[in-house]
Design an enzyme around this catalytic site. Structure first.
Site, PDB file in Angstrom:
ATOM      1  N   GLU A 406       0.761  -1.003   0.097  1.00 10.03           N
ATOM      2  CA  GLU A 406      -0.143  -0.502  -0.228  1.00 10.03           C
ATOM      3  C   GLU A 406       1.095   1.462   0.139  1.00 10.03           C
ATOM      4  O   GLU A 406       1.649   1.493   0.540  1.00 10.03           O
ATOM      5  CB  GLU A 406      -0.787   0.082   1.030  1.00 10.03           C
ATOM      6  CG  GLU A 406      -1.930  -1.054   1.010  1.00 10.03           C
ATOM      7  CD  GLU A 406      -2.249  -1.726   2.555  1.00 10.03           C
ATOM      8  OE1 GLU A 406      -2.485  -0.824   3.578  1.00 10.03           O
ATOM      9  OE2 GLU A 406      -2.886  -3.053   2.851  1.00 10.03           O
ATOM     10  N   GLU A 449      -4.743  -7.093   2.654  1.00 13.67           N
ATOM     11  CA  GLU A 449      -3.771  -7.680   3.200  1.00 13.67           C
ATOM     12  C   GLU A 449      -2.875  -8.925   2.512  1.00 13.67           C
ATOM     13  O   GLU A 449      -1.606  -9.623   2.264  1.00 13.67           O
ATOM     14  CB  GLU A 449      -3.145  -7.109   4.390  1.00 13.67           C
ATOM     15  CG  GLU A 449      -2.765  -5.768   5.162  1.00 13.67           C
ATOM     16  CD  GLU A 449      -3.935  -4.372   5.180  1.00 13.67           C
ATOM     17  OE1 GLU A 449      -4.864  -5.400   4.383  1.00 13.67           O
ATOM     18  OE2 GLU A 449      -3.482  -3.947   4.950  1.00 13.67           O
ATOM     19  N   GLN A 471       1.742  -2.384   5.779  1.00  6.12           N
ATOM     20  CA  GLN A 471       2.333  -0.878   5.809  1.00  6.12           C
ATOM     21  C   GLN A 471       2.164  -0.249   7.096  1.00  6.12           C
ATOM     22  O   GLN A 471       2.936   0.374   7.896  1.00  6.12           O
ATOM     23  CB  GLN A 471       0.742   0.365   5.103  1.00  6.12           C
ATOM     24  CG  GLN A 471       1.151   1.738   5.567  1.00  6.12           C
ATOM     25  CD  GLN A 471       0.362   2.208   4.771  1.00  6.12           C
ATOM     26  OE1 GLN A 471      -0.756   2.051   4.946  1.00  6.12           O
ATOM     27  NE2 GLN A 471       0.390   2.145   3.504  1.00  6.12           N
ATOM     28  N   PHE A 472       1.739  -1.441   8.219  1.00  9.29           N
ATOM     29  CA  PHE A 472       1.986  -0.907   9.775  1.00  9.29           C
ATOM     30  C   PHE A 472       1.889  -2.525  10.444  1.00  9.29           C
ATOM     31  O   PHE A 472       0.661  -3.450   9.742  1.00  9.29           O
ATOM     32  CB  PHE A 472       0.512  -0.301  10.048  1.00  9.29           C
ATOM     33  CG  PHE A 472       1.243   1.094  10.013  1.00  9.29           C
ATOM     34  CD1 PHE A 472       1.766   1.733  10.907  1.00  9.29           C
ATOM     35  CD2 PHE A 472       0.498   2.165   9.276  1.00  9.29           C
ATOM     36  CE1 PHE A 472       1.717   3.030  10.464  1.00  9.29           C
ATOM     37  CE2 PHE A 472      -0.005   3.102   8.313  1.00  9.29           C
ATOM     38  CZ  PHE A 472       0.909   3.720   9.490  1.00  9.29           C
ATOM     39  N   ASP A 474       0.302  -3.743  13.097  1.00 11.17           N
ATOM     40  CA  ASP A 474      -1.183  -3.155  13.126  1.00 11.17           C
ATOM     41  C   ASP A 474      -1.788  -4.543  12.411  1.00 11.17           C
ATOM     42  O   ASP A 474      -3.027  -4.688  12.616  1.00 11.17           O
ATOM     43  CB  ASP A 474      -1.720  -2.030  13.972  1.00 11.17           C
ATOM     44  CG  ASP A 474      -0.580  -1.088  14.478  1.00 11.17           C
ATOM     45  OD1 ASP A 474      -0.404  -1.161  15.985  1.00 11.17           O
ATOM     46  OD2 ASP A 474       0.739  -1.265  14.148  1.00 11.17           O
ATOM     47  N   ILE A 476      -1.140  -6.579  10.109  1.00 10.13           N
ATOM     48  CA  ILE A 476      -0.635  -7.047   9.413  1.00 10.13           C
ATOM     49  C   ILE A 476      -2.243  -8.497   9.866  1.00 10.13           C
ATOM     50  O   ILE A 476      -1.803  -9.461   8.864  1.00 10.13           O
ATOM     51  CB  ILE A 476       0.532  -8.200   9.955  1.00 10.13           C
ATOM     52  CG1 ILE A 476       1.372  -9.037   8.591  1.00 10.13           C
ATOM     53  CG2 ILE A 476       0.162  -8.603  10.812  1.00 10.13           C
ATOM     54  CD1 ILE A 476       2.771  -9.300   9.119  1.00 10.13           C
ATOM     55  N   PRO A 478      -5.072  -9.685   8.712  1.00  8.03           N
ATOM     56  CA  PRO A 478      -5.988  -9.930   7.428  1.00  8.03           C
ATOM     57  C   PRO A 478      -4.491 -11.071   6.613  1.00  8.03           C
ATOM     58  O   PRO A 478      -5.547 -12.401   5.912  1.00  8.03           O
ATOM     59  CB  PRO A 478      -5.922  -8.919   7.074  1.00  8.03           C
ATOM     60  CG  PRO A 478      -6.510  -7.947   7.211  1.00  8.03           C
ATOM     61  CD  PRO A 478      -5.100  -8.149   8.126  1.00  8.03           C
ATOM     62  N   HIS A 519      -0.852   1.851  15.910  1.00  5.50           N
ATOM     63  CA  HIS A 519      -0.021   2.258  15.389  1.00  5.50           C
ATOM     64  C   HIS A 519       1.017   1.922  16.374  1.00  5.50           C
ATOM     65  O   HIS A 519       1.854   2.195  15.887  1.00  5.50           O
ATOM     66  CB  HIS A 519       0.135   3.716  14.968  1.00  5.50           C
ATOM     67  CG  HIS A 519      -1.265   3.933  13.570  1.00  5.50           C
ATOM     68  ND1 HIS A 519      -2.160   4.306  13.929  1.00  5.50           N
ATOM     69  CD2 HIS A 519      -0.997   4.074  12.307  1.00  5.50           C
ATOM     70  CE1 HIS A 519      -3.546   4.246  12.952  1.00  5.50           C
ATOM     71  NE2 HIS A 519      -2.207   4.121  11.726  1.00  5.50           N
TER      72      HIS A 519
END
Ligand SMILES: Cc1ncc(C[n+]2csc(CCOP(=O)(O)OP(=O)(O)O)c2C)c(N)n1
Ligand SMILES: [Mg+2]
Length: 718
Positions: A406, A449, A471-472, A474, A476, A478, A519
């Site tokens: 992303e 994801e 991207q984060f 937090d 991951i 999915p 985050h």
């Protein structure tokens, strides 16, 4: 190829039945009957307790056998699900190979006895190892189809992939396509929809076969799918060619499959065939459909059985007479009997073989081959700048590398690049890479994801080297099934026939002042718990350069955790150590030598520990600090050495105190180095709760230098 029938047939110019010549019809019947008899034989073996599970392809044979007429083994790529026995037979999987999988033999090509029967996998025919998960295959097939287009435009990448380990199975043909199948139930998985989105966005040469037998175990399709018809639902996808067909009818199936395969081969976009089939043998031998299907429904299904229907047509149309059918069937019965006898006598895998192929047997990222000297140049770089610089150097060297996720591209609308600076990631870790290497190598993905990881697996299976970004940390979750059940297991479950050496870069961690619960999460121990995955977490820019390069050059999947708080700190910067600088995994760095107390740590706690040690030094206390850098594998020798030196040890880490990474290290020290300890092993870690948006709360939750100092002093009191 499946062996041809030995029954004599008419000449090639014999009359056709609904467009199919006699030879083809007999080949189809032969394969369908063989598939059914293999199911029957397995069922018998299961009842005799000679095998442990059975799931049949009964009722699905017509469309899948017909599909085999148009697809090319070893050229096209296959992601078939467990009811595709007839297709696999058409592609060339032999009856013996079917039954070796059923008994779990050592020489089972699909898994070496590690997976249940009908979990297809055959490197020579490009049949990619399939797990038991319903739906994960769809996004992987997307990645495989992306590889088709990538190799088309990048012949150098293909040449490089052929030279890499397992390169003998890397192939690309200009008109190859990718086939993926699944049941009606599997279309409810998010990955199915994520895959369709990408397949249409990129007009991929991907052929979906949805085999709708009306049930997902006991759940009927009208309860599974809104409106009861998957083909109706997907008709709105732009560029998707959709066909609905009676999959028990070989003639209807023939024209539908022919058209669909042609559409894909001509690169007109993806196709979805929705085939109605039957399921006469219950879901599996562990299921009894009489518990939820009425007698009438089962009788109606029996009338649609593809095998008996085709036998009738063959006799009615004069293709074979009853005697010829009987002799064909007797011949196949004999073939199945012989194959079963052979399979039952086959060698079982040895117990000690279980450890093979968890990781690459060829490339060991912990080996001295990855030791190197830095050749520094340029101005000092922050950690995040070093990520971009290392990726750039590696991309120049290896054209197999693709980068996606992303927001990772500079600008998806390439025209804009003339006028704008470009994004290059929410943290700028991939800044400038699209501009330098092109939009086919560095691109934005939809916000999905599971498909990011699944696509990466598909690409890597075909020899590419995806370096994907989540991207984060937090977000991951999915992708968790793709990571745990697919990425980590691909090599092991296929007994080394397939691999998925993906690098997943993931910003992680707290100390953000205002990151809040979504985050600031840690959670690395959830991933160190996954065999097959390497987990790395550098704390300095120099270690980023060395470890990211090793991650890319090794042949295992790597979770590369980048601490967000460390991205732009002045204290961990480094000059660029050069384009060949690598650091072996599993080698700790002694940050500071000391004699009184050892602190084992990694990530954001390294610097905090250094600050605490400097303060303690002023009080005459000498602390040794070991930065693990890679946390699976980890450097047990370094841990043991420092414990033997100071006899007092703290494990300091950012994740939750309970069930955390430090628990494992502390337990192993207590277990194996008990005699060396002058005091109990202490842990310094976060509270068992979530990070908060309000910085004061977050500071209270996460471990601080003051906690480290206090722990050291407590240990010295023993
Ligand atoms: C992700 C996942 N959830 C649940 C299961 C258990 N399971 C195995 S097969 C199946 C039903 C699949 O139905 P369908 O897709 O219609 O295929 P069919 O077996 O009917 O051919 C379920 C629920 C699984 N294997 N994977
Ligand atoms: Mg079904």
């Amino acid at each position: 190829m499946a062996s041809e029938t030995r029954v004599k047939v008419g000449k090639l110019d014999a009359p056709k039945v609904h467009g199919l010549d006699h030879e083809t019809l007999i080949r189809l019947y032969r394969t369908m009957y063989l598939s059914r008899r293999l199911d029957d034989r397995e069922i018998q073996l299961k009842r005799q307790n000679k095998i442990y599970f059975q799931i049949s392809s009964a009722g699905h044979e017509a469309i899948t056998a017909v599909m085999g007429l148009f697809l090319r083994p070893g050229v096209d790529w296959f992601y078939p699900y467990y009811r595709d026995r007839a297709l696999c037979l058409m592609l060339g999987v032999t009856p013996l190979e079917n039954l070796l999988a059923a008994v779990g033999a050592k020489d089972d090509l699909s898994s070496g006895g590690r997976q249940m029967p009908s979990h297809w996998g055959h490197a020579k025919w490009n049949i990619v190892s399939k797990s038991s998960c319903t739906g994960t295959q769809f996004v992987q097939a997307v990645g495989a189809a992306e590889a088709t287009l990538y190799y088309q435009g990048r012949p150098k990448a293909l040449a490089q992939a052929k030279k890499a380990p397992l390169g003998e199975h890397v192939s690309h043909e200009p008109d190859e396509i990718v086939y993926v199948s699944g049941g009606d139930g599997s279309t409810s998985e998010g990955e199915f929809w994520e895959s369709l989105n990408v397949a249409c966005l990129k007009r991929l040469p991907l052929l979906y076969l949805i085999e709708d037998n009306g049930y997902a175990i006991s759940v009927p399709v009208e309860v599974q799918t809104a409106g009861g018809s998957i083909s109706k639902l997907v008709r709105g996808f732009p560029g998707l060619h959709v066909a609905e067909v009676d999959g028990t009818d070989p003639f209807e199936s023939y024209s539908t499959c022919k058209e669909a395969v042609q559409y894909c081969r001509e690169r007109r976009g993806p196709v979805l065939i929705h085939a109605h089939v039957t399921r006469p043998y219950s879901h599996s031998l562990s299921d009894d459909e009489k518990l939820y299907k009425s007698v009438e429904e089962r009788e109606e299904e029996a009338r649609r059985d593809p095998l008996s229907k085709l036998a009738l047509v063959l006799v009615r149309e004069g293709v074979l007479d009853q005697k010829q059918i009987e002799s064909l069937e007797a011949e196949i019965d004999n073939e199945v009997r012989e194959a079963a006898d052979q399979a039952l006598a086959a060698e079982e895998p040895s117990v000690d073989s279980i450890q093979t192929n968890v990781y690459s047997p060829e490339v060991d990222p912990a080996s001295p081959a990855f030791e190197s000297q830095p050749h520094f140049h340029g101005a000092p770089k922050t950690m995040v700048e070093m990520v971009a610089a290392t990726l750039s150097d590696e991309m120049a060297r290896d054209e197999r590398i693709t980068i996606f996720g992303e927001d990772v591209a500079d600008a998806s609308r390439e025209d804009s690049l003339k006028h704008v600076k470009g994004k290059g990631g929410v943290f700028k870790a991939t800044a400038g890479l699209q501009r330098k290497y092109g939009g086919d190598r560095v691109f934005n993905s939809p916000l999905a994801e599971a498909s990011i990881v699944g696509r990466a697996i598909g690409m890597a299976t075909r020899g590419l080297k995806p370096v994907a970004e989540i991207q984060f940390f937090d977000y991951i979750w999915p992708a968790m099934m793709q990571i745990r059940d697919e990425l980590c297991v691909m090599r092991w479950r296929s007994n080394g026939a397939f691999k998925a050496p993906v690098v997943l870069r993931v910003p992680i961690g707290g100390y953000l002042t205002g990151g809040g619960v979504y985050h600031s999460q840690s959670g690395e121990s959830i991933f160190t718990h996954c065999p097959g995955l390497r987990v790395v977490m550098p704390s300095t820019a120099l270690d980023v350069a060395g470890l990211l390069r090793t991650a890319i050059r090794c042949d295992d999947p790597v979770l590369f955790l980048e601490h967000k708080h460390l991205y732009r700190q002045p204290y961990n910067r480094s000059e660029n150590p050069g384009p060949d600088f690598t650091i072996p995994f599993g080698k700790a760095r002694t940050v500071r030598e000391g004699t009184d107390v050892s602190i084992i740590t990694y990530g954001a706690l390294v610097h905090r520990t250094e600050v605490a040690a400097a303060q303690l030094e002023r009080e005459g206390i000498s602390v040794e600090i070991v930065d693990l850098r890679s946390i699976s594998p980890y450097d047990w020798e370094a841990i043991a050495a420092t414990v033997r030196k100071t006899h007092r040890v703290i494990v300091a880490y950012e994740d939750m105190l309970s069930w955390g990474y430090g628990a494992e290290i502390a337990a192993r020290i207590a277990d194996e180095l008990f005699e060396e300890l002058d005091a109990p092993v202490k842990r310094v870690a976060a509270m068992d709760t979530f990070c908060a948006y309000q910085p004061k709360l977050e500071d209270a939750i996460l471990p601080q230098t003051s906690h480290i100092r206090a722990a050291v002093k407590q240990l010295l009191e023993y």
